[in-house]
Each structure stands twice: as C-alpha cells, then as structure tokens.
Design a protein around this motif. Structure first.
Motif, PDB file in Angstrom:
ATOM      1  N   GLU A 259       0.960  -1.000   0.031  1.00 27.13           N
ATOM      2  CA  GLU A 259       0.082  -0.069  -0.113  1.00 27.13           C
ATOM      3  C   GLU A 259       0.912   1.192  -0.010  1.00 27.13           C
ATOM      4  OE1 GLU A 259      -4.194  -1.066   2.393  1.00 27.13           O
ATOM      5  OE2 GLU A 259      -2.261  -1.283   3.532  1.00 27.13           O
ATOM      6  N   LEU A 260       2.017   1.134   0.810  1.00 31.10           N
ATOM      7  CA  LEU A 260       2.553   2.570   0.910  1.00 31.10           C
ATOM      8  C   LEU A 260       3.545   2.576  -0.420  1.00 31.10           C
ATOM      9  CD1 LEU A 260       4.286   1.798   4.301  1.00 31.10           C
ATOM     10  CD2 LEU A 260       2.752   3.700   3.811  1.00 31.10           C
ATOM     11  N   LEU A 261       3.784   1.493  -1.149  1.00 33.99           N
ATOM     12  CA  LEU A 261       4.476   1.674  -2.406  1.00 33.99           C
ATOM     13  C   LEU A 261       3.547   2.252  -3.427  1.00 33.99           C
ATOM     14  CD1 LEU A 261       6.669  -1.532  -2.165  1.00 33.99           C
ATOM     15  CD2 LEU A 261       7.657   0.918  -1.962  1.00 33.99           C
ATOM     16  N   CYS A 262       2.657   1.926  -3.448  1.00 30.70           N
ATOM     17  CA  CYS A 262       1.550   2.514  -4.315  1.00 30.70           C
ATOM     18  C   CYS A 262       1.248   4.002  -4.091  1.00 30.70           C
ATOM     19  CB  CYS A 262       0.316   1.700  -4.317  1.00 30.70           C
ATOM     20  SG  CYS A 262       0.557  -0.037  -4.844  1.00 30.70           S
ATOM     21  N   GLU A 263       1.186   4.176  -2.758  1.00 29.06           N
ATOM     22  CA  GLU A 263       0.936   5.749  -2.517  1.00 29.06           C
ATOM     23  C   GLU A 263       2.361   6.663  -3.072  1.00 29.06           C
ATOM     24  OE1 GLU A 263       0.734   5.919   1.698  1.00 29.06           O
ATOM     25  OE2 GLU A 263      -1.230   4.718   1.791  1.00 29.06           O
ATOM     26  N   ILE A 264       3.548   5.889  -2.986  1.00 26.90           N
ATOM     27  CA  ILE A 264       4.754   6.628  -3.457  1.00 26.90           C
ATOM     28  C   ILE A 264       4.727   6.922  -4.684  1.00 26.90           C
ATOM     29  CG2 ILE A 264       7.258   6.332  -3.634  1.00 26.90           C
ATOM     30  CD1 ILE A 264       7.046   4.870  -0.804  1.00 26.90           C
ATOM     31  N   GLY A 265       4.114   5.704  -5.569  1.00 31.23           N
ATOM     32  CA  GLY A 265       4.057   6.177  -7.073  1.00 31.23           C
ATOM     33  C   GLY A 265       4.686   4.857  -7.863  1.00 31.23           C
ATOM     34  N   TYR A 266       4.988   3.682  -7.273  1.00 28.08           N
ATOM     35  CA  TYR A 266       5.040   2.465  -8.012  1.00 28.08           C
ATOM     36  C   TYR A 266       3.639   2.047  -8.904  1.00 28.08           C
ATOM     37  CZ  TYR A 266       9.799   1.976  -5.717  1.00 28.08           C
ATOM     38  OH  TYR A 266      11.096   2.010  -5.475  1.00 28.08           O
ATOM     39  N   ASP A 267       4.159   1.602 -10.149  1.00 33.29           N
ATOM     40  CA  ASP A 267       3.020   1.274 -10.894  1.00 33.29           C
ATOM     41  C   ASP A 267       2.716  -0.206 -10.986  1.00 33.29           C
ATOM     42  OD1 ASP A 267       3.257   3.843 -12.474  1.00 33.29           O
ATOM     43  OD2 ASP A 267       5.310   3.283 -13.142  1.00 33.29           O
ATOM     44  N   ALA A 268       3.394  -1.285 -10.379  1.00 39.67           N
ATOM     45  CA  ALA A 268       2.900  -2.377  -9.995  1.00 39.67           C
ATOM     46  C   ALA A 268       3.688  -3.087  -8.953  1.00 39.67           C
ATOM     47  CB  ALA A 268       3.230  -3.345 -11.568  1.00 39.67           C
ATOM     48  N   VAL A 269       3.097  -4.132  -8.341  1.00 39.91           N
ATOM     49  CA  VAL A 269       3.901  -5.152  -7.330  1.00 39.91           C
ATOM     50  C   VAL A 269       3.878  -6.387  -7.370  1.00 39.91           C
ATOM     51  CG1 VAL A 269       3.708  -3.089  -5.749  1.00 39.91           C
ATOM     52  CG2 VAL A 269       1.831  -4.904  -5.897  1.00 39.91           C
ATOM     53  N   VAL A 270       4.845  -7.027  -7.076  1.00 41.81           N
ATOM     54  CA  VAL A 270       5.104  -8.491  -7.213  1.00 41.81           C
ATOM     55  C   VAL A 270       5.116  -9.157  -5.504  1.00 41.81           C
ATOM     56  CG1 VAL A 270       6.067 -10.441  -8.225  1.00 41.81           C
ATOM     57  CG2 VAL A 270       5.938  -8.117  -9.221  1.00 41.81           C
ATOM     58  N   PRO A 271       4.232  -9.434  -5.213  1.00 40.30           N
ATOM     59  CA  PRO A 271       4.234 -10.174  -3.686  1.00 40.30           C
ATOM     60  C   PRO A 271       4.737 -11.480  -3.835  1.00 40.30           C
ATOM     61  CG  PRO A 271       1.815  -9.384  -4.305  1.00 40.30           C
ATOM     62  CD  PRO A 271       2.754  -9.292  -5.512  1.00 40.30           C
ATOM     63  N   VAL A 272       5.872 -11.522  -2.846  1.00 45.51           N
ATOM     64  CA  VAL A 272       6.528 -12.756  -2.736  1.00 45.51           C
ATOM     65  C   VAL A 272       6.748 -13.084  -1.202  1.00 45.51           C
ATOM     66  CG1 VAL A 272       8.762 -13.891  -3.280  1.00 45.51           C
ATOM     67  CG2 VAL A 272       7.657 -12.537  -5.055  1.00 45.51           C
ATOM     68  N   GLN A 273       6.534 -14.463  -0.996  1.00 47.47           N
ATOM     69  CA  GLN A 273       6.850 -15.035   0.245  1.00 47.47           C
ATOM     70  C   GLN A 273       8.290 -15.776   0.315  1.00 47.47           C
ATOM     71  OE1 GLN A 273       3.427 -16.763   2.371  1.00 47.47           O
ATOM     72  NE2 GLN A 273       2.309 -16.784   0.425  1.00 47.47           N
ATOM     73  N   GLY A 274       8.898 -15.687   1.368  1.00 51.77           N
ATOM     74  CA  GLY A 274      10.148 -16.098   1.689  1.00 51.77           C
ATOM     75  C   GLY A 274      10.488 -16.346   3.037  1.00 51.77           C
ATOM     76  N   SER A 275      11.873 -16.063   3.319  1.00 48.52           N
ATOM     77  CA  SER A 275      12.552 -16.294   4.508  1.00 48.52           C
ATOM     78  C   SER A 275      13.509 -14.859   4.649  1.00 48.52           C
ATOM     79  CB  SER A 275      13.263 -17.323   4.592  1.00 48.52           C
ATOM     80  OG  SER A 275      13.853 -17.649   5.910  1.00 48.52           O
ATOM     81  N   VAL A 276      14.062 -14.969   5.839  1.00 46.56           N
ATOM     82  CA  VAL A 276      15.251 -13.806   5.990  1.00 46.56           C
ATOM     83  C   VAL A 276      16.539 -14.372   5.654  1.00 46.56           C
ATOM     84  CG1 VAL A 276      13.647 -12.861   7.732  1.00 46.56           C
ATOM     85  CG2 VAL A 276      15.427 -14.580   8.513  1.00 46.56           C
ATOM     86  N   VAL A 277      16.658 -15.736   5.100  1.00 46.47           N
ATOM     87  CA  VAL A 277      17.884 -15.938   4.819  1.00 46.47           C
ATOM     88  C   VAL A 277      17.701 -16.728   3.407  1.00 46.47           C
ATOM     89  CG1 VAL A 277      18.835 -16.200   7.078  1.00 46.47           C
ATOM     90  CG2 VAL A 277      17.665 -18.188   6.311  1.00 46.47           C
ATOM     91  N   TRP A 278      18.769 -17.184   2.814  1.00 48.04           N
ATOM     92  CA  TRP A 278      18.785 -17.717   1.442  1.00 48.04           C
ATOM     93  C   TRP A 278      18.447 -19.170   1.789  1.00 48.04           C
ATOM     94  CZ3 TRP A 278      18.356 -16.674  -3.582  1.00 48.04           C
ATOM     95  CH2 TRP A 278      18.538 -17.521  -4.221  1.00 48.04           C
ATOM     96  N   ASP A 279      17.250 -19.694   1.340  1.00 47.43           N
ATOM     97  CA  ASP A 279      16.970 -20.904   1.502  1.00 47.43           C
ATOM     98  C   ASP A 279      15.972 -21.414   0.265  1.00 47.43           C
ATOM     99  OD1 ASP A 279      14.312 -20.215   2.242  1.00 47.43           O
ATOM    100  OD2 ASP A 279      14.739 -20.305   4.470  1.00 47.43           O
ATOM    101  N   MET A 280      15.501 -22.766   0.345  1.00 51.11           N
ATOM    102  CA  MET A 280      14.469 -23.251  -0.592  1.00 51.11           C
ATOM    103  C   MET A 280      13.134 -22.730  -0.598  1.00 51.11           C
ATOM    104  SD  MET A 280      15.587 -27.152  -1.211  1.00 51.11           S
ATOM    105  CE  MET A 280      14.599 -27.073  -2.877  1.00 51.11           C
ATOM    106  N   SER A 281      12.908 -21.669   0.280  1.00 50.07           N
ATOM    107  CA  SER A 281      11.474 -21.303   0.554  1.00 50.07           C
ATOM    108  C   SER A 281      11.221 -20.273  -0.826  1.00 50.07           C
ATOM    109  CB  SER A 281      11.277 -20.132   1.594  1.00 50.07           C
ATOM    110  OG  SER A 281      12.376 -19.222   1.382  1.00 50.07           O
ATOM    111  N   ILE A 282      12.226 -19.771  -1.651  1.00 47.47           N
ATOM    112  CA  ILE A 282      11.838 -19.064  -2.967  1.00 47.47           C
ATOM    113  C   ILE A 282      11.945 -19.896  -4.140  1.00 47.47           C
ATOM    114  CG2 ILE A 282      12.913 -16.934  -1.886  1.00 47.47           C
ATOM    115  CD1 ILE A 282      15.198 -17.374  -3.791  1.00 47.47           C
ATOM    116  N   VAL A 283      12.202 -21.215  -4.020  1.00 50.67           N
ATOM    117  CA  VAL A 283      12.074 -22.150  -5.187  1.00 50.67           C
ATOM    118  C   VAL A 283      11.311 -23.389  -5.059  1.00 50.67           C
ATOM    119  CG1 VAL A 283      14.484 -21.375  -6.134  1.00 50.67           C
ATOM    120  CG2 VAL A 283      14.662 -23.216  -4.536  1.00 50.67           C
TER     121      VAL A 283
END
Length: 436
Positions: A259-283
């Motif tokens: 919501e804040l990014l849209c108020e700033i003026g971003y034209d689209a967003v890509v919501p992504v779930q993951g972790s705080v560290v590099w792991d298999m949660s993103i693949v």
C-alpha cells in the motif's frame, strides 16, 4: 468480466500485449564480450514464443560487490549498457516488452558466502543496513558464514539509491520498457524493509513507513533520471522465517508495504513469500539430487563453499529444506490476493505456476498478470504452448537441478533427462511453432 491470458494489460502507461511474463531468472551472462549474445540467445526465444513481458534477471547497479551469484550482469557502465540495445531490439522485433531487474545483494552477496571469491577480493566490503542480528553473528562465530559488514551511513544510503537511478537511466537509453526492483529474495532492498535486518535509527529505520523510505528515494532517483518509465518492485513477506527469528515481515506487513509503495508511485507490485535467509523457500520443490552428485560441478562447489566438508554440509541442509518447502502450486497466490484487494495498481503473481488452467484461475482473482520462471529453463519457447494450447502444462518437474549449479557460475538450464525428453517430443510435434 474476468481477464484472459491473451488480453493486454496496462502497467504505468505501457501496454503489454498479454498477461504472461517471464519471471526474473539468473542468465549467468556476466559482462564479458559474449554477454549480450548470451542474453539474446536466452531471452529472444521467449519473446518469439509470444510472451508479452520479459523480466531480465537481477543485474547489479555497482561495478564492485553486490552479486548474489557468479556471472550476474552489472549495469554500472554506460558503454556496456548501450550494447544491450541489441537485446531490447530483438525482443521488440517480436512484439514483446522487456524490463531490467536492478539489484544489490547486500549481506547476501558473494563477498559473504562464496569462499573463493572472498579470498580473491579481501578488500571488498559487505554492505549492511545495520548491525548484524544475533542469529547472523552466531553463524559468523561458528565459521559457517563470514561477516565483516560495513553499515551504510545515511549519506551512503542516498548514494546507493542514486546508483539505482543511474542504472535505470542507462536502461532507458538502451531501450528497456520497464524497471523492476529486486525487492525480495533477501537482497538489500528486502534488508531495508525487514525488521530482522533493519535496526537503523535514522530516516531509513523504524516503522513500516521509515523502512520503506529507501524505496521512496530509489523511486525519486529513477523518476528524476529516467522519467516516467514504468516502475515495478517485488514486495516481501517473510512467512518462512525460522522459529528463532521473532522480528520478520508477516503477510499483513507485506500488504501494508505494498500500500505504501503504491502511494509513493510504484506502477505494479509482485508479492513474494520467503524467508530472512537464503533457502529453498523461494524455489520450492524436490531436493536436486542430480545436481549435487554431478561430477562436472564438484570443483565449483568446493570453491564456493570452502571445501568438501562444507559442501556436504550445505547439501545436507539443502535436503532438509526441501522437506520443509516442498512444491506448492502458486504459493504466493493468497498473498497476491490480499494485496490486490488493497491497491489500485496491477498485481503480478509468480511462484509455482505450472499450467494454463491454474493461470486462468489466478487471473482476475489473485492477480492481473502471471509470471513463470524455472519452466523457461526447460522450455525457452514455453509461451507458445501456454498461449495457444490450453490446457497446456509445463514439463518442468520442479526438481531444482537447474538452480544449484548456478553457485559455480553454470548457466541455468534444464539437466533432467525425463524433462528434456518431454520437450523433445513436443518439439517434434511442433508445439512451439507459432505464427507472428
């Protein structure tokens, strides 16, 4: 009326001819004399297959440091970026649009985790948003990772934002249609957004609004230097954070950031779930047994992880993570749906999307455009099937044999015999042929 995959979509004033996009992937092209040709060879077939929008994978905004993997392309040099006009022309010749994804890895960069690279670049600073959380300090003391971070001052944060702006200006001059910020996958943008990493006490730390401040300054730099080029960013939710991490981004936090990014003026967003560290949660998907046992990559693994023992330890952790993060179709769909209910810009969905029937269910419900990633390693012309052969399904098995070798600098290609055989049968049947 619900949207169809074949329908155009408007993003920041740019009309994309359909709602299928290639999600950002590592091309491992680097900046050498063959870099542009490598990018064209990988991305032009996707445009030729009818994909409306191609996101070139993460490119680094500075000339030193910041690469999360070997072979990432840097876009700090005017002369090199100008040569990328050959790539943008190739995509445009097929009626497609192309975006560049801008990135700096921060604490996820090779200067933190890649043993041989650290040894060869002892003076290269690890950029940090603030002092390391205790969990990362513990990993440093254990010797599993090596941290010696330089915490960015307020002035240096502005300098980094200016580098994003300068890279966007070069991209516009080279013919790119859109700029995409790597706002997730544990890069430095996520590190600014995350309460796990961001403990700053200046204008860039504190509440959601203050942690979003870096993306606001980046937005302003890009607008000043690159004009009204459509600007997209990933939005993270750290739902897969380990239990011992109390400070992280929930789904609700991610929605508020969007919501804040849209108020700033971003034209689209890509919501992504993951972790705080590099792991298999993103693949997500199977343990890549074939990749870990492939003799061609053993020397590269040893160099990356610092020897055979550490290589085996990383592989064991990889196996454990694969059990926790098994393949889940459309794993970001609920997050996308929640964001879409609260913003008035297009929401782009990716993560575990593997077939036309699934795409048709997501469009108009959870998202306005659909991205497919790893399956393009197996089927570079996949767009022809998804657009022209409903209910087509990708041949990708989500086995991750394409991803692990990238730590050695190997290109992202499918190496799984059953998948390659399936693609061969489709090629023989003319499934990837289409009239432009």
């Amino acid at each position: 009326m619900s949207s169809r995959l074949e329908d155009p979509v408007d993003i920041g004033g740019l009309t994309v001819p359909n709602r299928l996009y290639r999600a950002p992937l590592l091309e491992c092209a680097g900046n050498g004399p063959d870099a542009v040709d490598t990018l064209i060879a990988e991305l032009e077939p996707t445009a030729e297959s009818g994909v409306g929008l191609i996101f070139q994978g993460a490119t680094i905004v500075r000339g030193e440091g910041g690469c999360a993997a070997p072979g990432m392309t840097r876009v700090h040099d005017d002369e090199f970026v100008a040569e990328l006009s050959a790539l943008t022309d190739a995509v445009h010749d097929h009626g497609g649009r192309i975006a560049i994804q801008l990135e700096h890895g921060g604490l996820r960069s090779m200067e933190t985790w890649h043993a041989e690279y650290r040894e060869a670049n002892p003076g290269l600073e690890q950029l940090a948003v603030s002092r390391l959380p205790w969990q990362l300090r513990a990993l440093d003391r254990s010797g599993f990772l090596s941290y010696d971070p330089h915490v960015l001052s307020t002035a240096e944060v502005y300098d980094l934002a200016a580098d994003f702006g300068a890279a966007a200006e070069r991209a516009v001059n080279a013919g790119y249609d859109m700029v995409h910020l790597a706002g997730a996958n544990m890069g430095i943008v996520q590190q600014f957004l995350s309460p796990f990493y961001n403990r700053r006490d200046d204008e860039f730390g504190g509440s959601h609004r203050e942690r979003v401040r870096f993306l606001e300054v980046v937005h302003d730099e890009i607008r000043e230097r690159a004009g009204d080029i459509p600007l997209v960013t990933k939005v993270p939710a750290e739902t897969a954070a380990p239990a011992l991490v109390r400070r992280h981004l929930s789904l609700g936090d991610g929605v508020r950031i969007a919501e804040l990014l849209c108020e700033i003026g971003y034209d689209a967003v890509v919501p992504v779930q993951g972790s705080v560290v590099w792991d298999m949660s993103i693949v997500r998907g199977e343990f890549p047994e074939r990749a870990w046992s492939d003799e061609r990559f053993q020397t590269g693994y040893d160099a990356a992880f610092g020897g055979r023992f550490r290589k085996r330890l990383v592989a064991a952790l990889n196996r454990l993570q694969s059990r926790r993060y098994g393949f889940e179709p459309g794993w970001n769909a609920d997050f996308c749906r929640r964001v879409r209910d609260r913003v008035d810009v297009p929401v782009l969905a990716e993560g575990g999307i593997r077939g036309r029937e699934q795409i048709d269910r997501l469009l108009g419900d959870a998202c306005d455009a659909v991205g497919v990633g790893r399956p393009f390693y197996a089927e570079p012309r996949l767009g022809a099937r998804l657009l022209d052969e409903p209910p087509a399904r990708t041949v990708c098995e989500s086995c991750n044999n394409c991803t692990v070798p990238q730590v050695t600098g190997a290109p992202g290609v499918c190496r799984t015999p059953s998948v390659l055989a399936a693609r061969g049968r489709l090629e023989k049947a003319g499934a990837y042929d289409r009239e432009e």
